[in-house]
Design a protein around this motif. Structure first.
Motif, PDB file in Angstrom:
ATOM      1  N   GLY A  49       0.829  -1.199   0.000  1.00 41.98           N
ATOM      2  CA  GLY A  49       0.000   0.000   0.000  1.00 41.98           C
ATOM      3  C   GLY A  49       0.856   1.238   0.000  1.00 41.98           C
ATOM      4  N   GLY A  50       0.205   2.384  -0.236  1.00 37.83           N
ATOM      5  CA  GLY A  50       0.941   3.634  -0.258  1.00 37.83           C
ATOM      6  C   GLY A  50       0.043   4.804   0.073  1.00 37.83           C
ATOM      7  N   ILE A  51       0.678   5.930   0.346  1.00 35.75           N
ATOM      8  CA  ILE A  51      -0.057   7.139   0.728  1.00 35.75           C
ATOM      9  C   ILE A  51       0.666   8.346   0.146  1.00 35.75           C
ATOM     10  N   THR A  52      -0.103   9.304  -0.358  1.00 37.52           N
ATOM     11  CA  THR A  52       0.501  10.504  -0.916  1.00 37.52           C
ATOM     12  C   THR A  52       1.063  11.397   0.188  1.00 37.52           C
ATOM     13  N   TRP A  53       1.848  12.396  -0.213  1.00 39.35           N
ATOM     14  CA  TRP A  53       2.535  13.215   0.770  1.00 39.35           C
ATOM     15  C   TRP A  53       1.569  14.027   1.627  1.00 39.35           C
ATOM     16  N   THR A  54       0.393  14.327   1.080  1.00 40.16           N
ATOM     17  CA  THR A  54      -0.607  15.041   1.871  1.00 40.16           C
ATOM     18  C   THR A  54      -1.443  14.104   2.726  1.00 40.16           C
ATOM     19  N   GLY A  55      -1.352  12.818   2.438  1.00 37.56           N
ATOM     20  CA  GLY A  55      -2.220  11.870   3.121  1.00 37.56           C
ATOM     21  C   GLY A  55      -3.611  11.788   2.525  1.00 37.56           C
ATOM     22  N   GLY A  56      -3.818  12.520   1.434  1.00 38.81           N
ATOM     23  CA  GLY A  56      -5.151  12.593   0.871  1.00 38.81           C
ATOM     24  C   GLY A  56      -5.546  11.432  -0.012  1.00 38.81           C
ATOM     25  N   ARG A  57      -4.580  10.634  -0.409  1.00 38.59           N
ATOM     26  CA  ARG A  57      -4.872   9.494  -1.284  1.00 38.59           C
ATOM     27  C   ARG A  57      -4.077   8.288  -0.819  1.00 38.59           C
ATOM     28  N   THR A  58      -4.760   7.150  -0.811  1.00 39.76           N
ATOM     29  CA  THR A  58      -4.097   5.900  -0.465  1.00 39.76           C
ATOM     30  C   THR A  58      -4.416   4.851  -1.528  1.00 39.76           C
ATOM     31  N   ALA A  59      -3.601   3.832  -1.574  1.00 37.10           N
ATOM     32  CA  ALA A  59      -3.819   2.720  -2.497  1.00 37.10           C
ATOM     33  C   ALA A  59      -3.350   1.449  -1.812  1.00 37.10           C
ATOM     34  N   TYR A  60      -4.018   0.343  -2.131  1.00 39.78           N
ATOM     35  CA  TYR A  60      -3.710  -0.926  -1.488  1.00 39.78           C
ATOM     36  C   TYR A  60      -3.698  -2.055  -2.505  1.00 39.78           C
ATOM     37  N   ALA A  61      -2.911  -3.065  -2.219  1.00 37.89           N
ATOM     38  CA  ALA A  61      -2.980  -4.295  -3.001  1.00 37.89           C
ATOM     39  C   ALA A  61      -4.297  -4.983  -2.690  1.00 37.89           C
ATOM     40  N   SER A  71      -1.464   5.276   7.213  1.00 37.59           N
ATOM     41  CA  SER A  71      -1.665   6.654   7.630  1.00 37.59           C
ATOM     42  C   SER A  71      -0.300   7.285   7.833  1.00 37.59           C
ATOM     43  N   ARG A  72      -0.272   8.584   7.973  1.00 42.46           N
ATOM     44  CA  ARG A  72       0.992   9.266   8.225  1.00 42.46           C
ATOM     45  C   ARG A  72       0.773  10.398   9.209  1.00 42.46           C
ATOM     46  N   GLU A  73       1.808  10.674   9.957  1.00 49.43           N
ATOM     47  CA  GLU A  73       1.809  11.754  10.930  1.00 49.43           C
ATOM     48  C   GLU A  73       3.040  12.587  10.640  1.00 49.43           C
ATOM     49  N   ASN A  74       2.861  13.584   9.797  1.00 52.78           N
ATOM     50  CA  ASN A  74       4.015  14.341   9.319  1.00 52.78           C
ATOM     51  C   ASN A  74       4.729  15.100  10.445  1.00 52.78           C
ATOM     52  N   ALA A  75       4.011  15.459  11.479  1.00 50.53           N
ATOM     53  CA  ALA A  75       4.652  16.145  12.595  1.00 50.53           C
ATOM     54  C   ALA A  75       5.685  15.256  13.282  1.00 50.53           C
ATOM     55  N   LYS A  76       5.521  13.927  13.114  1.00 50.19           N
ATOM     56  CA  LYS A  76       6.468  12.981  13.699  1.00 50.19           C
ATOM     57  C   LYS A  76       7.312  12.293  12.636  1.00 50.19           C
ATOM     58  N   ASN A  77       7.188  12.756  11.394  1.00 46.63           N
ATOM     59  CA  ASN A  77       7.960  12.153  10.285  1.00 46.63           C
ATOM     60  C   ASN A  77       7.764  10.646  10.239  1.00 46.63           C
ATOM     61  N   THR A  78       6.544  10.200  10.429  1.00 40.76           N
ATOM     62  CA  THR A  78       6.269   8.775  10.570  1.00 40.76           C
ATOM     63  C   THR A  78       5.072   8.355   9.730  1.00 40.76           C
TER      64      THR A  78
END
Length: 127
Positions: A49-61, A71-78
């Motif tokens: 799976g993957g997620i765009t840099w904004t977190g606005g789009r995801t894709a999965y196998a 999901s991503r938490e950019n404030a924690k670079n994670t």
């Protein structure tokens, strides 16, 4: 250069859950789409799976759709990979990767679309 470090792998029974984390060494990781891949023994590395840099789009196998969530938490670079209803066939080394290009609005499903890779974390699901 961006360094990526995965954690959270382990041994779990079928039907259980795990949450993987991918921590980046630099804050500009936030500008990159991120992907999760896995490789089982004797098999090719495959897109999970993957997620765009904004977190606005995801894709999965298809094999994980409905069970895994990125999901991503950019404030924690994670970036996280929440894995539920795990099956023995999910057993593999899971790696995160950062897109080749910053600010992409797409999620690449190909290994070739990613430039920075982590070392991976082992996930083992027992039956």
């Amino acid at each position: 250069q961006v360094l990526l470090v995965e954690s959270g792998g382990g041994l779990v029974q079928a039907g259980g859950s795990l949450r993987l984390s991918c921590a980046a060494s630099r804050s500009n990781f936030n500008n990159y789409s991120m992907g999760w891949f896995r490789q089982a023994p004797g098999k090719e590395r495959e897109f999970v799976g993957g997620i765009t840099w904004t977190g606005g789009r995801t894709a999965y196998a298809d094999s994980v759709k409905g069970r895994f969530t990125i999901s991503r938490e950019n404030a924690k670079n994670t970036v996280y990979l929440q894995m539920n209803s795990l099956k023995p066939e999910d057993t593999a080394v899971y790696s995160c990767a950062a897109d080749l290009r910053p600010y992409s609005t797409l999620v690449s499903t190909s290994k070739a679309g990613y430039y920075y890779w982590g070392q991976g974390t082992q996930v083992t699901v027992s039956s």
